[in-house]
Write an enzyme that holds these catalytic residues in place. Structure first.
Site, PDB file in Angstrom:
ATOM      1  N   CYS A 120      -6.621   1.287   2.893  1.00  0.00           N
ATOM      2  CA  CYS A 120      -7.472   2.474   2.808  1.00  0.00           C
ATOM      3  C   CYS A 120      -7.262   3.218   1.493  1.00  0.00           C
ATOM      4  O   CYS A 120      -8.183   3.879   1.015  1.00  0.00           O
ATOM      5  CB  CYS A 120      -7.197   3.372   3.998  1.00  0.00           C
ATOM      6  SG  CYS A 120      -7.760   2.623   5.523  1.00  0.00           S
TER       7      CYS A 120
ATOM      8  N   GLU B  70       0.864  -1.182   0.000  1.00  0.00           N
ATOM      9  CA  GLU B  70       0.000   0.000   0.000  1.00  0.00           C
ATOM     10  C   GLU B  70       0.895   1.224   0.000  1.00  0.00           C
ATOM     11  O   GLU B  70       1.954   1.237   0.631  1.00  0.00           O
ATOM     12  CB  GLU B  70      -0.895   0.020   1.243  1.00  0.00           C
ATOM     13  CG  GLU B  70      -1.698   1.311   1.346  1.00  0.00           C
ATOM     14  CD  GLU B  70      -2.785   1.313   2.389  1.00  0.00           C
ATOM     15  OE1 GLU B  70      -2.650   0.592   3.386  1.00  0.00           O
ATOM     16  OE2 GLU B  70      -3.769   2.049   2.211  1.00  0.00           O
TER      17      GLU B  70
ATOM     18  N   ASN C  14     -12.425  -3.289   1.369  1.00  0.00           N
ATOM     19  CA  ASN C  14     -11.316  -3.271   2.317  1.00  0.00           C
ATOM     20  C   ASN C  14     -11.845  -2.959   3.708  1.00  0.00           C
ATOM     21  O   ASN C  14     -12.239  -1.834   3.959  1.00  0.00           O
ATOM     22  CB  ASN C  14     -10.293  -2.204   1.926  1.00  0.00           C
ATOM     23  CG  ASN C  14      -9.221  -2.041   2.989  1.00  0.00           C
ATOM     24  OD1 ASN C  14      -8.500  -2.977   3.293  1.00  0.00           O
ATOM     25  ND2 ASN C  14      -9.160  -0.853   3.581  1.00  0.00           N
ATOM     26  N   GLU C  15     -11.905  -3.939   4.544  1.00  0.00           N
ATOM     27  CA  GLU C  15     -12.338  -3.806   5.944  1.00  0.00           C
ATOM     28  C   GLU C  15     -13.460  -2.773   6.112  1.00  0.00           C
ATOM     29  O   GLU C  15     -13.422  -1.946   7.010  1.00  0.00           O
ATOM     30  CB  GLU C  15     -11.147  -3.514   6.869  1.00  0.00           C
ATOM     31  CG  GLU C  15     -10.340  -2.262   6.560  1.00  0.00           C
ATOM     32  CD  GLU C  15      -9.318  -1.924   7.649  1.00  0.00           C
ATOM     33  OE1 GLU C  15      -8.601  -2.809   8.088  1.00  0.00           O
ATOM     34  OE2 GLU C  15      -9.271  -0.730   8.033  1.00  0.00           O
TER      35      GLU C  15
HETATM   36  O1  AHR Z   1      -2.167  -1.226   6.803  1.00  0.00           O
HETATM   37  C1  AHR Z   1      -2.529   0.082   7.125  1.00  0.00           C
HETATM   38  C2  AHR Z   1      -4.025   0.292   7.104  1.00  0.00           C
HETATM   39  O2  AHR Z   1      -4.633  -0.516   8.065  1.00  0.00           O
HETATM   40  C3  AHR Z   1      -4.719  -0.106   5.845  1.00  0.00           C
HETATM   41  O3  AHR Z   1      -4.716   0.900   4.908  1.00  0.00           O
HETATM   42  C4  AHR Z   1      -6.126  -0.355   6.276  1.00  0.00           C
HETATM   43  O4  AHR Z   1      -6.762  -1.317   5.512  1.00  0.00           O
HETATM   44  C5  AHR Z   1      -5.980  -0.741   7.725  1.00  0.00           C
HETATM   45  O5  AHR Z   1      -6.775   0.006   8.529  1.00  0.00           O
END
Ligand code: AHR
Length: 786
Positions: free
Chosen positions: A384, A182, A512-513
């Site tokens: 994120c 990321e 994503n979560e």
């Molecule tokens: O890994 C960092 C962040 O943690 C990621 O962007 C998100 O998916 C999680 O909250």
């Protein structure tokens, strides 16, 4: 959550509304059967108002809910709903119609304002039990190695019997260890992406940093040097509409003015290495002349090249700079040698020595550190970053491919700027280069639940009438990756970009979560169904929220089961104690349901170090995942990369600066497990001569076999502050042992003090016998390669 307001429905369940901030035209709604577990909240959108303050809820006998709320200017509105999800357009009512529901009560001798409800004793008892259980869990989860001396005072000499049962095996995933990339902590621009010029596109803006740095503007990282010159940012007739800003340098005297770029913490070049420089330029006014480009440090040029004079229209020009000396913090100097106004954009400098020599490629040493992990897959681009801060910030893969000047730069929600130079093409190419499966993640039609940027705050959903286009984008990605280079539109485009053969994409992540709200559910299922309908062989990976338990986790898994989603992405960052007491986390998972992808995890100890204690917690968990490798298909530690002095998140797996790559202890756990993995689990048990709680839980064993090479790997973790005498029963691995009863093996041991941040694995050749004594050092991860 501001101003929560509750009501009890005729069916006995509880509904709650609350204010989310002082400016969104949304309030939040959630419900619960027992006042303990709350359904993930939704945010009904109230058309035509500027805010939804202090919402108050009431409900009639037929179950119709009414919400009254105030707005910033003091007006009062009402809206109604039958399903507590779809609400009517708000209607302004008299200010006097706003209900007063607040009462005063005496709690623990203090007068508090709130609502008062009469509930049954059973309900109270349930809440008390949940609270007490949470206190007990928190105590276990809070255990840290720094208290081990006192905790394990008086333990006898520890002996463990470790039995390997080669006759009892099961198939497990051969893709258990992967990586998650990321763009956080400057992982992409200034990091893995080898571009050396910062703000090459002049697109930095205060919005990137939400006004936190007043200097973060289109001219950031650039300065004008010399006499009789000026420069400015212009936007008319840019190189491409996606990159509106460019620089115009006005030179009065020939050879007197230069534009300098400071790079990302300076530009680091090495003697003898070549660097590709390129720029889009056009002469706007005046006589003009050639452009000289140099790398300078402390007033001395370490490399230099001269370009032809720019033409009156935009033209890309390039040159190669060869460094005559090392420089750790050079600047790039661009000198228009003639006079008049010259426009410059996309000013770029790349080392020729990128990973595998790719153009627009990756920093070789960092990419090699990732390749050395032998990851079986790579998840990207977030996290994120994938679902974005607000709907407008959702990451769009189509904006990240093609010529660099056409890509759409964007605010990075971690508080900086992303050029998208490292885009989908480069991600796929890197996966191919290191032999791992690409796992792109696309937003599930909703933005991040922590969004704070512009309207639709919190987790807004793409309006339903725009969802078909969004779904099409997802389908187009699969065609772009896998489509035929001649007969498909997107396959043709990929071929034109330089990759005629398909990328052979097998996995797509959706979401994503996210909060598993109704807003999410509608959009997520729409995407998942469309992908499976058109591409039944693609493995779709859904999401189960940001935590290892609770309402999103449960709702995410419910949706997975109901809709037979192939795989579910779980995330949890947990304390060392949690990892110690959750070795069995996956033991009871349904073997006939969706597979698990543990997409983000890490042990977080106070101060957020990456040390022996946290790394061993992760090793413990990997042993548990291997044992459950028939249901846990993939896992990836998070986050992966962090540039020193630019980190938004700790701990990370690999730290770096412009000169050095600094792998952590946790990196070596991942590397050992990524390199020494298998596709068959061999039953292994561990019994210890002590039943004090927390002793057995700090020990783990896992054995796997790689059916291709026949190698067997025994992993052993000791998270205790003392060595453990291990008696290994290996006799069932009879095919390994020669006539003299021994077998050659290689031992890898990672050990150190509990807070050691520098420990590295040590290797040695040893001989193992069917009954083999091995002492597991205090705080250690041992791996036997047989
Ligand atoms: O890994 C960092 C962040 O943690 C990621 O962007 C998100 O998916 C999680 O909250």
């Amino acid at each position: 959550m501001y101003n929560p307001n509750l009501t009890r429905m005729p069916d006995g369940t509880w509904c709650c509304v609350f204010q989310v901030n002082d400016h969104a035209n949304q309030f939040a709604v959630t419900r619960s059967a027992d006042l303990v577990k709350w359904q993930p909240q939704d945010y009904p959108y109230m058309e035509g108002v500027n805010s939804c303050l202090a919402p108050v809820l009431s409900c009639d006998a037929a179950g119709v809910c009414k919400v009254s709320f105030k707005t910033r200017d003091g007006s009062v509105y009402e809206t109604a709903s039958r399903d507590f999800y779809h609400f009517s357009k708000p209607r302004e009512v008299a200010v006097s119609a706003y209900p007063s529901v607040t009462e005063q009560a005496l709690v623990d001798g203090q007068t508090v304002n709130g609502q008062v409800f009469k509930v049954t004793y059973v309900e109270v008892e349930h809440m008390v039990q949940v609270a007490e259980s949470a206190v007990y869990q928190a105590m276990l989860n809070g255990e840290l190695a720094r208290d081990d001396e006192a905790r394990f005072d008086g333990l006898p000499l520890l002996e463990a019997t470790i039995s390997i049962e080669a006759g009892k095996t099961k198939k497990i995933s051969d893709k258990l260890i992967g990586i998650f990339f990321e763009d956080i902590n400057y992982a992409a621009d200034g990091g893995l992406y080898a571009e050396l010029v910062q703000n090459r596109d002049f697109e930095y803006s205060e919005a990137d940093v939400k006004g936190r740095n007043k200097e973060w503007k289109a001219d950031f990282a650039w300065t004008l040097e010399g006499k009789g010159g000026t420069w400015e940012i212009r936007t008319s007739e840019p190189v491409h509409e996606n990159n509106p800003n460019y620089a115009v340098v006005d030179v009065g005297q020939p050879e007197q003015v230069a534009l300098l770029n400071e790079g990302f913490d300076g530009i680091c070049v090495r003697k003898g290495e070549k660097y590709d420089f390129s720029v889009f330029a056009k002469q706007l006014e005046g006589k003009g002349g050639k452009i000289r480009v140099s790398l300078v440090q402390d007033g001395r040029a370490v490399a230099r090249a001269v370009l032809a004079a720019p033409a009156p229209g935009w033209k890309k020009m390039s040159a190669v700079l060869k460094a005559r000396a090392d420089a750790d913090h050079a600047s790039l100097k661009v000198e228009p040698l003639g006079t008049g106004k010259v426009a410059l954009d996309m000013i770029s400098l790349f080392p020729q020595r990128t990973f595998k020599g790719r153009k627009n490629g990756l920093r070789a040493d960092l990419a090699q550190a990732l390749a050395d992990l032998k990851p079986k897959f790579m998840r990207f681009p977030g996290g994120c970053v994938a679902h974005g801060d607000g709907l407008h910030d959702i990451y769009k893969w189509k904006e990240t491919i093609g010529p660099l000047e056409t890509r759409k730069p964007q605010r990075n929600l971690w508080g900086y700027h992303q050029t998208k130079g490292l885009g989908y093409y480069e991600f796929f190419q890197f996966c191919e280069d290191i032999g791992c499966e690409p796992l792109p993640v696309l937003a599930a039609g909703v933005c991040c639940q922590n969004s704070s940027d512009r309207g639709y705050g919190q987790q807004g959903g793409i309006p339903m009438d725009k969802m078909p286009d969004y779904v099409q984008d997802v389908l187009d990605l699969i065609e772009w990756a896998n489509g035929d280079a001649k007969t498909t539109k997107w396959g043709r485009l990929r071929a034109g970009q330089g990759h005629p053969s398909p990328f052979n994409l097998k996995y797509v992540g959706i979401g994503n979560e996210d909060l598993i709200s109704k807003t999410f559910e509608e959009r997520y299922l729409m995407i998942v169904k469309a992908v499976k309908e058109k591409y039944p062989d693609i493995v779709v990976c859904g999401t189960a929220g940001p935590w290892s338990e609770g309402s999103d986790y449960e709702a995410g898994w419910r949706l997975a089961k109901e809709n037979k989603i192939d795989m579910i992405d779980e995330h949890y960052y947990q304390t060392p104690g949690w990892f110690i007491y959750h070795q069995d986390y996956y033991d009871q998972y349904d073997r006939n349901g969706s597979k698990v992808y543990l997409g983000e995890y890490a042990a977080h100890a106070p101060g957020r170090p990456n040390n022996i204690e946290t790394a061993l917690c992760e090793a413990l968990h990997i042993c548990g995942m291997e044992r459950n490798g028939d249901v846990v298909a993939m896992s990836s530690y998070a986050p992966l990369l962090a540039k020193e002095y630019h980190t938004q998140w700790n701990p990370d797996m690999i730290y770096f600066n412009n000169k050095e790559v600094k792998p952590t202890v946790g990196y070596y756990v991942q590397r050992l497990c990524g390199n020494y993995c298998g596709d068959e689990y061999i039953e292994s048990t561990l019994a210890v001569n002590e039943d004090r709680k927390g002793v057995r839980e700090r020990l783990a064993v896992s054995t796997v076999r790689d059916s291709k090479t026949g190698k067997v790997y025994v992993k052993m973790v000791n998270l205790l502050n003392r060595p453990v005498k291990g008696k290994l029963h290996l006799s069932s691995l009879k095919d390994r042992f020669g006539e003299e009863g021994g077998a050659d093996a290689r031992l890898h041991v990672l050990t150190g003090n509990r807070d050691d941040r520098t420990a590295r694995p040590k290797e040695s050749d040893i001989k193992v016998t069917p009954e083999f004594d091995y002492e597991l050092p205090a705080y250690s991860f041992s791996l036997l390669e047989i």
